[in-house]
Design a protein around this motif. Structure first.
Motif, PDB file in Angstrom:
ATOM      1  N   LYS A  43       1.212  -2.958 -14.502  1.00  0.00           N
ATOM      2  CA  LYS A  43       0.960  -4.279 -13.937  1.00  0.00           C
ATOM      3  C   LYS A  43      -0.327  -4.248 -13.124  1.00  0.00           C
ATOM      4  N   PRO A  44      -1.084  -5.353 -13.090  1.00  0.00           N
ATOM      5  CA  PRO A  44      -2.244  -5.412 -12.194  1.00  0.00           C
ATOM      6  C   PRO A  44      -1.747  -5.365 -10.753  1.00  0.00           C
ATOM      7  N   VAL A  45      -2.471  -4.645  -9.917  1.00  0.00           N
ATOM      8  CA  VAL A  45      -2.004  -4.419  -8.548  1.00  0.00           C
ATOM      9  C   VAL A  45      -3.067  -4.823  -7.536  1.00  0.00           C
ATOM     10  N   VAL A  46      -2.632  -5.600  -6.545  1.00  0.00           N
ATOM     11  CA  VAL A  46      -3.435  -5.833  -5.342  1.00  0.00           C
ATOM     12  C   VAL A  46      -2.718  -5.071  -4.235  1.00  0.00           C
ATOM     13  N   ALA A  47      -3.381  -4.068  -3.691  1.00  0.00           N
ATOM     14  CA  ALA A  47      -2.788  -3.233  -2.652  1.00  0.00           C
ATOM     15  C   ALA A  47      -3.336  -3.638  -1.290  1.00  0.00           C
ATOM     16  N   VAL A  48      -2.407  -3.860  -0.374  1.00  0.00           N
ATOM     17  CA  VAL A  48      -2.765  -4.187   1.008  1.00  0.00           C
ATOM     18  C   VAL A  48      -2.146  -3.093   1.876  1.00  0.00           C
ATOM     19  N   PRO A  49      -2.941  -2.089   2.239  1.00  0.00           N
ATOM     20  CA  PRO A  49      -2.370  -0.962   2.979  1.00  0.00           C
ATOM     21  C   PRO A  49      -1.961  -1.341   4.398  1.00  0.00           C
ATOM     22  N   ARG A  50      -0.860  -0.765   4.819  1.00  0.00           N
ATOM     23  CA  ARG A  50      -0.480  -0.877   6.231  1.00  0.00           C
ATOM     24  C   ARG A  50      -1.354   0.095   7.006  1.00  0.00           C
ATOM     25  N   LEU A  51      -1.668  -0.269   8.232  1.00  0.00           N
ATOM     26  CA  LEU A  51      -2.623   0.517   9.003  1.00  0.00           C
ATOM     27  C   LEU A  51      -2.003   1.004  10.313  1.00  0.00           C
ATOM     28  N   PRO A  52      -2.187   2.297  10.617  1.00  0.00           N
ATOM     29  CA  PRO A  52      -1.613   2.826  11.854  1.00  0.00           C
ATOM     30  C   PRO A  52      -2.229   2.203  13.106  1.00  0.00           C
ATOM     31  N   GLU A  53      -3.506   1.831  13.044  1.00  0.00           N
ATOM     32  CA  GLU A  53      -4.147   1.273  14.234  1.00  0.00           C
ATOM     33  C   GLU A  53      -3.565  -0.097  14.612  1.00  0.00           C
ATOM     34  N   LEU A  54      -2.837  -0.713  13.670  1.00  0.00           N
ATOM     35  CA  LEU A  54      -2.167  -1.981  13.962  1.00  0.00           C
ATOM     36  C   LEU A  54      -0.683  -1.771  14.254  1.00  0.00           C
ATOM     37  N   GLY A  55      -0.266  -0.512  14.309  1.00  0.00           N
ATOM     38  CA  GLY A  55       1.122  -0.181  14.583  1.00  0.00           C
ATOM     39  C   GLY A  55       2.050  -0.467  13.413  1.00  0.00           C
ATOM     40  N   GLU A  56       1.499  -0.556  12.208  1.00  0.00           N
ATOM     41  CA  GLU A  56       2.292  -0.912  11.036  1.00  0.00           C
ATOM     42  C   GLU A  56       2.958   0.291  10.368  1.00  0.00           C
ATOM     43  N   GLY A 114       0.783  -1.206   0.000  1.00  0.00           N
ATOM     44  CA  GLY A 114       0.000   0.000   0.000  1.00  0.00           C
ATOM     45  C   GLY A 114       0.821   1.264   0.000  1.00  0.00           C
ATOM     46  N   GLY A 115       2.150   1.167  -0.001  1.00  0.00           N
ATOM     47  CA  GLY A 115       2.982   2.358  -0.003  1.00  0.00           C
ATOM     48  C   GLY A 115       2.959   3.056  -1.349  1.00  0.00           C
ATOM     49  N   PHE A 116       3.016   4.376  -1.324  1.00  0.00           N
ATOM     50  CA  PHE A 116       2.893   5.161  -2.549  1.00  0.00           C
ATOM     51  C   PHE A 116       3.950   4.784  -3.578  1.00  0.00           C
ATOM     52  N   GLY A 117       5.203   4.648  -3.163  1.00  0.00           N
ATOM     53  CA  GLY A 117       6.270   4.333  -4.109  1.00  0.00           C
ATOM     54  C   GLY A 117       6.051   3.004  -4.803  1.00  0.00           C
ATOM     55  N   SER A 118       5.664   2.003  -4.050  1.00  0.00           N
ATOM     56  CA  SER A 118       5.409   0.681  -4.639  1.00  0.00           C
ATOM     57  C   SER A 118       4.232   0.727  -5.600  1.00  0.00           C
ATOM     58  N   LEU A 119       3.188   1.426  -5.205  1.00  0.00           N
ATOM     59  CA  LEU A 119       2.017   1.549  -6.078  1.00  0.00           C
ATOM     60  C   LEU A 119       2.387   2.295  -7.354  1.00  0.00           C
ATOM     61  N   ARG A 120       3.119   3.388  -7.211  1.00  0.00           N
ATOM     62  CA  ARG A 120       3.534   4.193  -8.375  1.00  0.00           C
ATOM     63  C   ARG A 120       4.339   3.329  -9.341  1.00  0.00           C
ATOM     64  N   ASP A 121       5.312   2.591  -8.821  1.00  0.00           N
ATOM     65  CA  ASP A 121       6.167   1.774  -9.683  1.00  0.00           C
ATOM     66  C   ASP A 121       5.363   0.701 -10.416  1.00  0.00           C
ATOM     67  N   ALA A 122       4.477   0.038  -9.715  1.00  0.00           N
ATOM     68  CA  ALA A 122       3.670  -1.013 -10.347  1.00  0.00           C
ATOM     69  C   ALA A 122       2.732  -0.433 -11.400  1.00  0.00           C
ATOM     70  N   LEU A 123       2.128   0.705 -11.111  1.00  0.00           N
ATOM     71  CA  LEU A 123       1.225   1.331 -12.080  1.00  0.00           C
ATOM     72  C   LEU A 123       1.986   1.830 -13.300  1.00  0.00           C
ATOM     73  N   ARG A 124       3.170   2.391 -13.085  1.00  0.00           N
ATOM     74  CA  ARG A 124       3.995   2.834 -14.221  1.00  0.00           C
ATOM     75  C   ARG A 124       4.403   1.656 -15.098  1.00  0.00           C
ATOM     76  N   ALA A 125       4.608   0.500 -14.476  1.00  0.00           N
ATOM     77  CA  ALA A 125       4.986  -0.698 -15.221  1.00  0.00           C
ATOM     78  C   ALA A 125       3.775  -1.349 -15.885  1.00  0.00           C
TER      79      ALA A 125
END
Length: 90
Positions: A14-27, A1-12
């Motif tokens: 590629k189909p993307v499954v995004a799993v965001p890290r969540l602050p409420e889980l301390g991630e 779910g990080g912006f850089g990873s999403l940006r790179d995959a979209l620029r390439a």
């Protein structure tokens, strides 16, 4: 779910499954879900919060049409504002 990873995959394109890290889980400090959900609403990614849904999400991602790469307008907008600021000096 990080912006850089999403940006790179979209620029390439590629189909993307995004799993965001969540602050409420301390991630992470910032809620990545806001970005992933916005991209999902545009049809650019499949966003899930529960990895138990990963198999189904992978199927959806494989079936979706890959969107055209997103081109940021930020450089254009900054250049325009700089020109405006420099033009107002004279």
């Amino acid at each position: 779910g990080g912006f850089g990873s999403l940006r790179d995959a979209l620029r390439a394109r590629k189909p993307v499954v995004a799993v965001p890290r969540l602050p409420e889980l301390g991630e992470c400090q910032d809620d990545q879900a806001e970005v992933t959900e916005a991209l999902a609403a545009e049809g650019r990614v499949v966003s899930i919060r529960d990895v138990a849904c990963l198999a189904e999400a992978l199927g959806r991602a494989k079936a979706m049409a890959v969107a055209e790469p997103y081109e940021s307008r930020i450089p254009e907008l900054v250049a325009q504002k700089v020109k405006e600021a420099l033009g107002s000096r004279g």
